[in-house]
Motif scaffolding. Structure first.
Motif, PDB file in Angstrom:
ATOM      1  N   LEU A  47       0.824  -1.211   0.000  1.00  0.00           N
ATOM      2  CA  LEU A  47       0.000   0.000   0.000  1.00  0.00           C
ATOM      3  C   LEU A  47       0.860   1.264   0.000  1.00  0.00           C
ATOM      4  O   LEU A  47       0.585   2.209  -0.751  1.00  0.00           O
ATOM      5  CB  LEU A  47      -0.942  -0.005   1.196  1.00  0.00           C
ATOM      6  N   ILE A  48       1.890   1.271   0.809  1.00  0.00           N
ATOM      7  CA  ILE A  48       2.787   2.432   0.845  1.00  0.00           C
ATOM      8  C   ILE A  48       3.517   2.580  -0.484  1.00  0.00           C
ATOM      9  O   ILE A  48       3.633   3.679  -1.026  1.00  0.00           O
ATOM     10  CB  ILE A  48       3.772   2.308   2.018  1.00  0.00           C
ATOM     11  N   GLY A  49       3.998   1.473  -1.029  1.00  0.00           N
ATOM     12  CA  GLY A  49       4.693   1.513  -2.315  1.00  0.00           C
ATOM     13  C   GLY A  49       3.800   1.983  -3.447  1.00  0.00           C
ATOM     14  O   GLY A  49       4.225   2.765  -4.304  1.00  0.00           O
ATOM     15  N   ALA A  50       2.554   1.530  -3.450  1.00  0.00           N
ATOM     16  CA  ALA A  50       1.616   1.967  -4.490  1.00  0.00           C
ATOM     17  C   ALA A  50       1.341   3.460  -4.380  1.00  0.00           C
ATOM     18  O   ALA A  50       1.260   4.162  -5.397  1.00  0.00           O
ATOM     19  CB  ALA A  50       0.317   1.171  -4.394  1.00  0.00           C
ATOM     20  N   ALA A  51       1.209   3.951  -3.155  1.00  0.00           N
ATOM     21  CA  ALA A  51       0.978   5.394  -2.968  1.00  0.00           C
ATOM     22  C   ALA A  51       2.179   6.206  -3.437  1.00  0.00           C
ATOM     23  O   ALA A  51       2.027   7.236  -4.104  1.00  0.00           O
ATOM     24  CB  ALA A  51       0.680   5.685  -1.501  1.00  0.00           C
ATOM     25  N   ILE A  52       3.370   5.752  -3.116  1.00  0.00           N
ATOM     26  CA  ILE A  52       4.581   6.445  -3.556  1.00  0.00           C
ATOM     27  C   ILE A  52       4.694   6.406  -5.073  1.00  0.00           C
ATOM     28  O   ILE A  52       5.008   7.409  -5.712  1.00  0.00           O
ATOM     29  CB  ILE A  52       5.827   5.831  -2.886  1.00  0.00           C
ATOM     30  N   GLY A  53       4.444   5.245  -5.659  1.00  0.00           N
ATOM     31  CA  GLY A  53       4.501   5.121  -7.118  1.00  0.00           C
ATOM     32  C   GLY A  53       3.481   5.988  -7.816  1.00  0.00           C
ATOM     33  O   GLY A  53       3.764   6.609  -8.845  1.00  0.00           O
ATOM     34  N   LYS A  54       2.288   6.058  -7.265  1.00  0.00           N
ATOM     35  CA  LYS A  54       1.233   6.893  -7.848  1.00  0.00           C
ATOM     36  C   LYS A  54       1.623   8.373  -7.787  1.00  0.00           C
ATOM     37  O   LYS A  54       1.466   9.109  -8.759  1.00  0.00           O
ATOM     38  CB  LYS A  54      -0.081   6.657  -7.103  1.00  0.00           C
ATOM     39  N   HIS A  55       2.143   8.794  -6.664  1.00  0.00           N
ATOM     40  CA  HIS A  55       2.576  10.184  -6.518  1.00  0.00           C
ATOM     41  C   HIS A  55       3.730  10.500  -7.466  1.00  0.00           C
ATOM     42  O   HIS A  55       3.726  11.530  -8.140  1.00  0.00           O
ATOM     43  CB  HIS A  55       2.993  10.450  -5.069  1.00  0.00           C
ATOM     44  N   TYR A  56       4.708   9.605  -7.518  1.00  0.00           N
ATOM     45  CA  TYR A  56       5.873   9.831  -8.375  1.00  0.00           C
ATOM     46  C   TYR A  56       5.490   9.905  -9.848  1.00  0.00           C
ATOM     47  O   TYR A  56       5.926  10.795 -10.566  1.00  0.00           O
ATOM     48  CB  TYR A  56       6.904   8.723  -8.164  1.00  0.00           C
ATOM     49  N   SER A  57       4.658   8.971 -10.284  1.00  0.00           N
ATOM     50  CA  SER A  57       4.286   8.966 -11.698  1.00  0.00           C
ATOM     51  C   SER A  57       3.411  10.158 -12.062  1.00  0.00           C
ATOM     52  O   SER A  57       3.443  10.635 -13.196  1.00  0.00           O
ATOM     53  CB  SER A  57       3.597   7.653 -12.087  1.00  0.00           C
ATOM     54  N   ALA A  58       2.645  10.673 -11.103  1.00  0.00           N
ATOM     55  CA  ALA A  58       1.839  11.868 -11.369  1.00  0.00           C
ATOM     56  C   ALA A  58       2.732  13.093 -11.533  1.00  0.00           C
ATOM     57  O   ALA A  58       2.444  13.979 -12.342  1.00  0.00           O
ATOM     58  CB  ALA A  58       0.844  12.096 -10.234  1.00  0.00           C
ATOM     59  N   GLN A  59       3.828  13.124 -10.808  1.00  0.00           N
ATOM     60  CA  GLN A  59       4.746  14.254 -10.890  1.00  0.00           C
ATOM     61  C   GLN A  59       5.626  14.207 -12.137  1.00  0.00           C
ATOM     62  O   GLN A  59       6.058  15.239 -12.629  1.00  0.00           O
ATOM     63  CB  GLN A  59       5.657  14.287  -9.648  1.00  0.00           C
ATOM     64  N   HIS A  60       5.904  13.011 -12.633  1.00  0.00           N
ATOM     65  CA  HIS A  60       6.846  12.835 -13.729  1.00  0.00           C
ATOM     66  C   HIS A  60       6.216  12.125 -14.915  1.00  0.00           C
ATOM     67  O   HIS A  60       6.868  11.348 -15.596  1.00  0.00           O
ATOM     68  CB  HIS A  60       8.057  12.039 -13.252  1.00  0.00           C
ATOM     69  N   ARG A  61       4.978  12.382 -15.171  1.00  0.00           N
ATOM     70  CA  ARG A  61       4.219  11.694 -16.227  1.00  0.00           C
ATOM     71  C   ARG A  61       4.889  11.846 -17.592  1.00  0.00           C
ATOM     72  O   ARG A  61       5.238  12.938 -18.004  1.00  0.00           O
ATOM     73  CB  ARG A  61       2.811  12.278 -16.295  1.00  0.00           C
ATOM     74  N   GLY A  62       5.097  10.718 -18.259  1.00  0.00           N
ATOM     75  CA  GLY A  62       5.563  10.726 -19.640  1.00  0.00           C
ATOM     76  C   GLY A  62       7.056  10.538 -19.818  1.00  0.00           C
ATOM     77  O   GLY A  62       7.494  10.140 -20.874  1.00  0.00           O
ATOM     78  N   TRP A  63       7.859  10.777 -18.795  1.00  0.00           N
ATOM     79  CA  TRP A  63       9.292  10.600 -18.990  1.00  0.00           C
ATOM     80  C   TRP A  63       9.936   9.762 -17.901  1.00  0.00           C
ATOM     81  O   TRP A  63      11.143   9.757 -17.734  1.00  0.00           O
ATOM     82  CB  TRP A  63       9.996  11.938 -19.131  1.00  0.00           C
ATOM     83  N   VAL A  64       9.134   9.008 -17.189  1.00  0.00           N
ATOM     84  CA  VAL A  64       9.664   8.145 -16.138  1.00  0.00           C
ATOM     85  C   VAL A  64      10.369   6.943 -16.741  1.00  0.00           C
ATOM     86  O   VAL A  64      11.510   6.647 -16.426  1.00  0.00           O
ATOM     87  CB  VAL A  64       8.531   7.677 -15.192  1.00  0.00           C
ATOM     88  N   LEU A  65       9.698   6.267 -17.620  1.00  0.00           N
ATOM     89  CA  LEU A  65      10.234   5.066 -18.257  1.00  0.00           C
ATOM     90  C   LEU A  65      10.212   5.251 -19.764  1.00  0.00           C
ATOM     91  O   LEU A  65       9.365   5.952 -20.295  1.00  0.00           O
ATOM     92  CB  LEU A  65       9.387   3.838 -17.907  1.00  0.00           C
ATOM     93  N   GLY A  66      11.119   4.574 -20.439  1.00  0.00           N
ATOM     94  CA  GLY A  66      11.100   4.608 -21.888  1.00  0.00           C
ATOM     95  C   GLY A  66       9.929   3.833 -22.454  1.00  0.00           C
ATOM     96  O   GLY A  66       9.333   3.007 -21.786  1.00  0.00           O
ATOM     97  N   ARG A  67       9.561   4.083 -23.659  1.00  0.00           N
ATOM     98  CA  ARG A  67       8.442   3.380 -24.294  1.00  0.00           C
ATOM     99  C   ARG A  67       8.857   1.963 -24.661  1.00  0.00           C
ATOM    100  O   ARG A  67       9.918   1.734 -25.210  1.00  0.00           O
ATOM    101  CB  ARG A  67       7.997   4.111 -25.558  1.00  0.00           C
ATOM    102  N   MET A  68       7.995   1.018 -24.329  1.00  0.00           N
ATOM    103  CA  MET A  68       8.213  -0.373 -24.700  1.00  0.00           C
ATOM    104  C   MET A  68       7.581  -0.623 -26.053  1.00  0.00           C
ATOM    105  O   MET A  68       6.505  -0.131 -26.336  1.00  0.00           O
ATOM    106  CB  MET A  68       7.596  -1.306 -23.658  1.00  0.00           C
ATOM    107  N   SER A  69       8.235  -1.429 -26.847  1.00  0.00           N
ATOM    108  CA  SER A  69       7.695  -1.696 -28.185  1.00  0.00           C
ATOM    109  C   SER A  69       6.739  -2.870 -28.191  1.00  0.00           C
ATOM    110  O   SER A  69       6.130  -3.150 -29.200  1.00  0.00           O
ATOM    111  CB  SER A  69       8.852  -1.968 -29.150  1.00  0.00           C
ATOM    112  N   TRP A  70       6.573  -3.575 -27.076  1.00  0.00           N
ATOM    113  CA  TRP A  70       5.666  -4.717 -27.040  1.00  0.00           C
ATOM    114  C   TRP A  70       4.486  -4.355 -26.313  1.00  0.00           C
ATOM    115  O   TRP A  70       3.722  -4.167 -25.803  1.00  0.00           O
ATOM    116  CB  TRP A  70       6.297  -5.959 -26.431  1.00  0.00           C
TER     117      TRP A  70
END
Length: 70
Positions: A47-70
């Motif tokens: 639960l704590i990890g999901a909350a942290i991940g949700k907050h982080y991805s909201a702050q850095h939307r679009g450039w956190v991870l590279g695009r996967m081709s699959w």
């Protein structure tokens, strides 16, 4: 950590969400099965990890991870 990573990854790559969820489920199960953590500890960490991940991805939307081709 696994839950935060999977939350960020599944927001960036929604078609692969099932794969990230399976990874987190297997990791959580192994922690309990190997007597490394109690069930409540794994649940709290997820639960704590999901909350942290949700907050982080909201702050850095679009450039956190590279695009996967699959």
């Amino acid at each position: 950590l696994a839950s935060a990573w999977a939350t960020v990854a599944s927001r960036e790559h929604p078609k692969q969400k099932w794969m990230f969820d399976a990874y987190v489920g297997a990791m959580a199960w192994s922690r309990v099965d190997l007597d490394r953590h109690r069930q409540r500890d794994v649940l709290a960490g997820a639960l704590i990890g999901a909350a942290i991940g949700k907050h982080y991805s909201a702050q850095h939307r679009g450039w956190v991870l590279g695009r996967m081709s699959w």
